[in-house]
Design an enzyme around this catalytic site. Structure first.
Site, PDB file in Angstrom:
ATOM      1  N   ASP A 144       0.827  -1.204   0.000  1.00 37.83           N
ATOM      2  CA  ASP A 144       0.000   0.000   0.000  1.00 37.83           C
ATOM      3  C   ASP A 144       0.867   1.263   0.000  1.00 37.83           C
ATOM      4  OD1 ASP A 144      -2.069   1.764   0.374  1.00 37.83           O
ATOM      5  OD2 ASP A 144      -2.888   0.773   2.141  1.00 37.83           O
ATOM      6  N   ASP A 204     -10.543   4.294  -1.439  1.00 38.15           N
ATOM      7  CA  ASP A 204     -11.196   3.294  -0.579  1.00 38.15           C
ATOM      8  C   ASP A 204     -12.719   3.245  -0.723  1.00 38.15           C
ATOM      9  OD1 ASP A 204      -8.602   3.187   0.260  1.00 38.15           O
ATOM     10  OD2 ASP A 204      -9.064   3.269   2.394  1.00 38.15           O
TER      11      ASP A 204
END
Ligand code: GLA
Length: 378
Positions: A144, A204
């Site tokens: 990430d 997200d």
């Protein structure tokens, strides 16, 4: 002998292609801790997720990876080896436990100095961390970006991700490599060559219809970048987290399956309701996601809030989604010519497990507000 010399590179290429295709040959399925547990996650939660998957029908339905997201990391030791924090303790024992259930286990890091939640990242420790994950027995890494933006330029993303891919490959352990950088720099164009088996295409998701549907329906057009071993990832599932209606979760699962998206449940599986579990484990819908042809579906018709999506399947049939993004129930029609069919076909309702009969030019169903109907057209 000369024949062998000529053929060896070809043989090697075929062998490595074969190995690559085995990893994520269909979109990865499993569970991830983030959407429900976020930074409160513990080893006990991960064990409980594995227990649930192994016993509630999810394993039989294809769910395999039990993935720890952010917040497992502790400090590095004097030699620079990453250690788990006190909520996790012995990572090898945790991996063995998950493996003992016939499942695989995933872990999370960042190419930057810190993860998104501020834990220790893999910056300048890539090889050491890859070795550690392999030694613990991990089978999947989500990597990430986050603080990597402080030490790298966006143009360096492909080489930064490739570096970790190569470190994972050097361990000799097959480890699915999940790129998470929110779709920046059009990752779908280079994610596969950087060694990614899947790459996030968006920022997200959250557990509400607006966010889920904006992400899901915006995937149209990315289908040519997905295929066996390398998938677009519109983020993890929110089914069962409690802030969408039944019909909205049906839309979530239908759309993700038509998109050949990774199916990573993100709820607390120790408390999943029978209705949510039924959505997560409908085998006919999952078969669309996991179809061996590996084609990502696309939108074939749109009228205001009503959309029709289709995905060609390996047996020559089509999976079709009839979606209603509007505020009240509405009829939605699939015109067979829209998917290149010019004759009578059999239609089956995949959520209801019911054959609907033969139809000549179109099929219409009433779709509830924010709901979906999934069909197989053969
Ligand atoms: C980012 C990712 C999420 C999750 C969190 C963890 O926001 O996109 O999926 O991994 O970081 O901190």
């Amino acid at each position: 002998m000369s024949k062998f010399v000529l053929c060896a590179p070809l043989l090697l290429a075929l062998v490595s292609l074969g190995q690559g295709q085995k990893l994520a040959a269909t979109p990865p399925m499993g569970w991830n801790s983030w959407n429900h547990f976020a930074c409160k996650v513990t080893a006990a939660d991960v064990r409980a997720a594995a227990d649930a998957i192994a016993s509630n029908g999810m394993k039989d339905a294809g769910y395999t990876y039990v993935n720890i997201d952010d917040c497992w990391q502790g400090k590095r030791d004097a030699q620079g080896n990453i250690q788990a924090n006190e909520r996790f303790g012995d990572m090898k024992a945790l991996a063995e436990y998950v493996h003992s259930k016939g499942l695989k286990i995933g872990i999370y890091s960042s190419p930057g100095p810190k993860t998104c939640a501020g834990y220790e990242g893999s910056y300048q420790h890539e090889k050491q961390d890859a070795k550690q994950y392999a030694a613990w027995g991990f089978d999947y890494l989500k990597y990430d970006w986050c603080s990597a933006e402080k030490v790298y330029k966006p143009s360096q993303m492909p080489e930064v991700y490739k570096k970790m891919h190569d470190a994972l490959a050097a361990t000799g352990r097959p480890i699915v490599f999940s790129l998470c950088q929110y779709g920046l720099t059009r990752v779908w164009r280079w994610g596969g060559s950087a060694g990614g088996n899947l790459w996030r295409t968006t920022d997200d998701i959250s557990d509400n219809y607006d966010r889920m549907s904006v992400i899901g329906f915006a995937q149209n057009g990315l289908e040519r970048f997905a295929g066996p071993g390398h998938w677009n990832d519109p983020d993890m599932l929110e089914i069962g987290n409690g802030h969408m209606s039944h019909d909205e979760y049906v839309t979530h699962m239908s759309l993700w399956s038509l998109l050949a998206a990774p199916l990573l449940a993100g709820n607390d599986l120790s408390k999943v309701s029978p209705a949510d579990l039924a959505i997560l484990t409908n085998k006919e819908v999952i078969a669309v996601d996991q179809d061996s042809k590996g084609v990502q579906g696309r939108r074939v018709a749109e009228e205001g809030p009503l959309e029709v999506w289709a995905k060609p399947l390996a047996d020559g049939s089509y999976a079709v989604g009839l979606f209603n993004r509007g505020q009240s129930a509405n009829p939605v029609t699939l015109q067979f010519t829209g998917i290149g069919i010019h004759r009578a076909v059999k239609v089956r309702d995949l959520w209801a497990h019911r054959d609907l009969g033969s139809f000549t030019s179109s099929y219409t169903a009433t779709v509830p507000r924010h709901g979906a109907v999934m069909l197989k057209v053969k």
